[in-house]
Design a protein around this motif. Structure first.
Motif, PDB file in Angstrom:
ATOM      1  N   TRP A 257       0.830  -1.208   0.000  1.00 53.62           N
ATOM      2  CA  TRP A 257       0.000   0.000   0.000  1.00 53.62           C
ATOM      3  C   TRP A 257       0.864   1.258   0.000  1.00 53.62           C
ATOM      4  CZ3 TRP A 257      -0.555   4.056   3.435  1.00 53.62           C
ATOM      5  CH2 TRP A 257      -1.654   4.907   3.201  1.00 53.62           C
ATOM      6  N   ALA A 258       1.957   1.250   0.803  1.00 50.79           N
ATOM      7  CA  ALA A 258       2.821   2.430   0.887  1.00 50.79           C
ATOM      8  C   ALA A 258       3.583   2.664  -0.412  1.00 50.79           C
ATOM      9  CB  ALA A 258       3.794   2.277   2.053  1.00 50.79           C
ATOM     10  N   ALA A 259       3.981   1.582  -1.078  1.00 52.54           N
ATOM     11  CA  ALA A 259       4.752   1.711  -2.322  1.00 52.54           C
ATOM     12  C   ALA A 259       3.871   1.772  -3.557  1.00 52.54           C
ATOM     13  CB  ALA A 259       5.723   0.537  -2.455  1.00 52.54           C
ATOM     14  N   ALA A 260       2.551   1.604  -3.388  1.00 50.56           N
ATOM     15  CA  ALA A 260       1.611   1.654  -4.512  1.00 50.56           C
ATOM     16  C   ALA A 260       1.942   0.599  -5.557  1.00 50.56           C
ATOM     17  CB  ALA A 260       1.582   3.044  -5.131  1.00 50.56           C
ATOM     18  N   VAL A 261       2.289  -0.618  -5.079  1.00 49.57           N
ATOM     19  CA  VAL A 261       2.550  -1.732  -5.996  1.00 49.57           C
ATOM     20  C   VAL A 261       1.700  -2.915  -5.571  1.00 49.57           C
ATOM     21  CG1 VAL A 261       4.915  -0.986  -6.474  1.00 49.57           C
ATOM     22  CG2 VAL A 261       4.477  -2.565  -4.590  1.00 49.57           C
ATOM     23  N   SER A 262       1.730  -3.957  -6.347  1.00 49.62           N
ATOM     24  CA  SER A 262       0.933  -5.140  -6.063  1.00 49.62           C
ATOM     25  C   SER A 262       1.515  -5.915  -4.889  1.00 49.62           C
ATOM     26  CB  SER A 262       0.870  -6.024  -7.312  1.00 49.62           C
ATOM     27  OG  SER A 262       0.332  -7.291  -7.013  1.00 49.62           O
ATOM     28  N   GLU A 263       0.652  -6.556  -4.111  1.00 49.68           N
ATOM     29  CA  GLU A 263       1.137  -7.412  -3.032  1.00 49.68           C
ATOM     30  C   GLU A 263       1.940  -8.580  -3.584  1.00 49.68           C
ATOM     31  OE1 GLU A 263      -1.811  -8.638  -0.233  1.00 49.68           O
ATOM     32  OE2 GLU A 263      -2.899  -6.720  -0.307  1.00 49.68           O
ATOM     33  N   THR A 264       1.557  -9.050  -4.767  1.00 43.67           N
ATOM     34  CA  THR A 264       2.303 -10.160  -5.382  1.00 43.67           C
ATOM     35  C   THR A 264       3.746  -9.746  -5.667  1.00 43.67           C
ATOM     36  OG1 THR A 264       0.256 -10.942  -6.392  1.00 43.67           O
ATOM     37  CG2 THR A 264       2.314 -11.758  -7.326  1.00 43.67           C
ATOM     38  N   THR A 265       3.942  -8.506  -6.115  1.00 39.49           N
ATOM     39  CA  THR A 265       5.298  -8.013  -6.387  1.00 39.49           C
ATOM     40  C   THR A 265       6.132  -7.978  -5.113  1.00 39.49           C
ATOM     41  OG1 THR A 265       4.456  -6.683  -8.217  1.00 39.49           O
ATOM     42  CG2 THR A 265       6.609  -6.088  -7.326  1.00 39.49           C
ATOM     43  N   VAL A 266       5.536  -7.478  -4.038  1.00 46.18           N
ATOM     44  CA  VAL A 266       6.252  -7.435  -2.765  1.00 46.18           C
ATOM     45  C   VAL A 266       6.565  -8.847  -2.279  1.00 46.18           C
ATOM     46  CG1 VAL A 266       6.150  -6.655  -0.365  1.00 46.18           C
ATOM     47  CG2 VAL A 266       5.184  -5.228  -2.186  1.00 46.18           C
ATOM     48  N   ARG A 267       5.615  -9.739  -2.430  1.00 46.51           N
ATOM     49  CA  ARG A 267       5.812 -11.113  -1.965  1.00 46.51           C
ATOM     50  C   ARG A 267       6.948 -11.795  -2.746  1.00 46.51           C
ATOM     51  NH1 ARG A 267       1.084 -12.291  -2.343  1.00 46.51           N
ATOM     52  NH2 ARG A 267       0.416 -11.836  -0.207  1.00 46.51           N
ATOM     53  N   LYS A 268       6.999 -11.558  -4.051  1.00 48.79           N
ATOM     54  CA  LYS A 268       8.092 -12.127  -4.846  1.00 48.79           C
ATOM     55  C   LYS A 268       9.445 -11.585  -4.391  1.00 48.79           C
ATOM     56  CE  LYS A 268       5.546 -13.024  -9.132  1.00 48.79           C
ATOM     57  NZ  LYS A 268       5.403 -12.669 -10.574  1.00 48.79           N
ATOM     58  N   GLY A 269       9.477 -10.271  -4.085  1.00 52.84           N
ATOM     59  CA  GLY A 269      10.729  -9.684  -3.606  1.00 52.84           C
ATOM     60  C   GLY A 269      11.170 -10.302  -2.292  1.00 52.84           C
ATOM     61  N   VAL A 270      10.239 -10.570  -1.406  1.00 54.84           N
ATOM     62  CA  VAL A 270      10.568 -11.196  -0.125  1.00 54.84           C
ATOM     63  C   VAL A 270      11.168 -12.582  -0.357  1.00 54.84           C
ATOM     64  CG1 VAL A 270       9.599 -12.106   2.010  1.00 54.84           C
ATOM     65  CG2 VAL A 270       8.874  -9.857   1.170  1.00 54.84           C
ATOM     66  N   PHE A 271      10.547 -13.343  -1.254  1.00 54.02           N
ATOM     67  CA  PHE A 271      11.062 -14.690  -1.532  1.00 54.02           C
ATOM     68  C   PHE A 271      12.475 -14.619  -2.104  1.00 54.02           C
ATOM     69  CE2 PHE A 271       6.474 -16.284  -2.202  1.00 54.02           C
ATOM     70  CZ  PHE A 271       6.315 -16.421  -0.826  1.00 54.02           C
ATOM     71  N   GLU A 272      12.748 -13.648  -2.987  1.00 55.74           N
ATOM     72  CA  GLU A 272      14.084 -13.524  -3.572  1.00 55.74           C
ATOM     73  C   GLU A 272      15.112 -13.189  -2.507  1.00 55.74           C
ATOM     74  OE1 GLU A 272      13.726 -10.612  -6.601  1.00 55.74           O
ATOM     75  OE2 GLU A 272      12.549 -11.896  -7.959  1.00 55.74           O
ATOM     76  N   LEU A 273      14.753 -12.255  -1.593  1.00 53.67           N
ATOM     77  CA  LEU A 273      15.703 -11.910  -0.531  1.00 53.67           C
ATOM     78  C   LEU A 273      15.942 -13.084   0.407  1.00 53.67           C
ATOM     79  CD1 LEU A 273      14.473  -8.299   0.359  1.00 53.67           C
ATOM     80  CD2 LEU A 273      16.558  -8.936  -0.866  1.00 53.67           C
TER      81      LEU A 273
END
Length: 505
Positions: free
Chosen positions: A11-27
């Motif tokens: 919500w803060a970055a104005a992007v999809s939750e799926t995008t954030v979730r993928k980034g978490v998995f990569e990290l």
């Protein structure tokens, strides 16, 4: 961030939750950040940017009266996002229903229902009548006299019929009701007439099974008085009734006044009635202090019998202490009852100086108010036209009456067209009787040998002259005794088959 962190970051970055979730998995997998993978301004362009005419075309459809064609086919349809998307696609704009919704929200639109705010034309004295009614209610309440609000609730079908609202039931087991709402010929309808005691916060509902007439309305008030009012106000000498302007208790209903006069004679109460201005029934206290709670109490429940209706009403309570009693009324109340001019003229009714059509008092009169009881028990004096100017009726001496006629004559005695049937002093006298003892135009036409239409015009003309000269004719506090002589005269004249004066209900 723990539970909910992905949604908060998205919500803060104005992007999809799926995008954030993928980034978490990569990290978490140990992959190194790639940095920017897209040039500034890269990615798929928004459809509104690719099609500059899309937004104006959409606004033209949702606001055809302002920005588009008022004869658009969508002018007469429900404009859902799917309907709008299909119309835009036919016009050459490739867009989905979801995109249409996003664009509408960006333009400040939202789904809204109709708002009941337009009240139409209002009576010029609407606010003044509300203030007057409040003053009357406050004066009665402060002296310990009862103040009630009355009205007829919506008629209810009795039987297995759908009732609006929902109630808690086992899942998948709604109450089965009839498909069609045709009244059961045996059970019929229920007619709830309510009486709400404003000071005591108590209600009384008389559930009728016949017609909603003036007799039924007054019978409901009578039952409230004997069932609740008399015990709550043992020292009461007066009663104030606030009612709507129409219906069985309307200010134009003759039978309503006649029945109230009989109730006053039975109970020994001086009954004052103040009607709400026309078109303001929703402000009647009984609507939101009693009827609304009854409707919420039986919502979603079929009213299968009159007993169910009575018990449901009696079980209605509120956190503020409302208590309600209910009773079934199986009496018959015929419609079409006609009240003649003579009967109206003989009522012990005094109209208030302010809007006497809406505010009036029914005084005590011994015995039942029936034509037989109202007939004079002793021989009345022989009719003499001079009785009309009796000081007991006019409230002024003959000299004062002559002076009043002379004062108004310069502005009102101008002759136009055909000569009037009544001389100007007689016109003034008729208006004084109308204002002083509340004689209507019909009996006045009989007494003065005029026509009903001519008398209406005369009263209107003289009343305007009185207002222009700031002259007030105060109403009589009690009906003069000589009024019985006038009544006998009207009765005698009304019985003449050649008399064309009509009576109304």
């Amino acid at each position: 961030m723990g539970h909910g962190g992905i949604r908060a970051v998205a919500w803060a970055a104005a992007v999809s939750e799926t995008t954030v979730r993928k980034g978490v998995f990569e990290l978490e997998a140990g992959e190194a950040p790639l940095g920017r993978v897209r040039r500034p301004g890269g990615g798929r362009k928004r459809v509104s940017d690719l099609d500059p005419g899309l937004r104006p075309a959409l606004l033209a459809l949702v606001e055809p009266d302002v920005r588009g064609d008022p004869m658009s086919p969508l002018r007469w349809t429900v404009k859902s996002t799917r309907t709008l998307a299909r119309a835009l696609n036919r016009a050459g704009h490739r867009v989905s229903a979801d995109t249409v919704g996003d664009l509408l929200r960006e333009e400040g639109f939202s789904l809204q229902a109709n708002a009941k705010t337009i009240e139409g034309s209002q009576h010029a004295d609407r606010d003044a009548q509300f203030r007057y009614l409040n003053e009357q209610a406050r004066e009665h309440r402060d002296t310990g006299q009862p103040v009630i609000s009355v009205d007829t609730k919506k008629k209810e079908l009795v039987g297995e019929f759908k009732n609006s609202g929902r109630q808690w039931r086992p899942a998948g087991a709604p109450v089965a009701v009839s498909v069609h709402d045709f009244a059961d010929p045996q059970l019929g309808k229920a007619v709830p007439y309510g009486v709400y005691d404003i000071a005591a916060n108590t209600g009384w509902v008389n559930v009728g099974t016949d017609h909603d007439t003036a007799a039924f309305a007054v019978e409901s008030i009578r039952r409230w008085w004997h069932g609740q009012g008399q015990a709550a106000y043992p020292q009461a000498r007066r009663l104030l009734i606030t009612a709507d302007a129409g219906g069985s208790n309307g200010y134009r209903t003759r039978a309503w006044k006649l029945e109230l006069a009989q109730l006053a004679a039975e109970t020994g109460l001086v009954i004052t009635v103040c009607h709400l201005p026309p078109g303001t029934s929703k402000w009647n206290k009984i609507e939101h202090r009693l009827f609304s709670h009854i409707t919420m109490n039986w919502r979603g429940r079929p009213l299968t019998s009159h007993e169910v209706i009575v018990q449901s009403i009696a079980a209605t309570t509120t956190r503020t202490g409302l208590r309600v009693d209910a009773e079934l009324d199986t009496n018959t109340y015929p419609t079409g009852v006609r009240i003649g001019d003579a009967e109206m003229a003989a009522l012990p009714l005094t109209r208030h100086a302010f809007h006497g059509d809406w505010n009036y008092v029914l005084h005590l009169q011994p015995g039942p108010v029936t034509p037989a009881a109202r007939a004079p028990q002793t021989p009345t004096p022989k009719w003499d036209q001079a009785l009309l100017s009796d000081p007991a009726l006019t409230g002024m001496t003959p000299q004062d009456l002559d002076a009043l006629s002379q004062t108004l004559a310069p502005d009102g005695d101008a002759q136009r067209g055909r000569p009037p049937r009544l001389a100007f002093p007689e016109q003034v006298l008729a208006t004084v009787l109308h204002l002083r003892v509340a004689l209507a135009a019909e009996p006045l036409a009989v007494l003065f040998g005029s026509s009903r239409t001519g008398m209406h015009r005369t009263l209107l003309k003289i009343r305007r002259l009185l207002v222009a000269h700031n002259i007030i004719i105060p109403p009589a506090t009690t009906p003069p005794a000589v009024l019985a002589t006038l009544q006998a005269r009207v009765l005698a004249q009304s019985g003449d088959p050649d008399n064309k004066i009509k009576t109304t209900c």
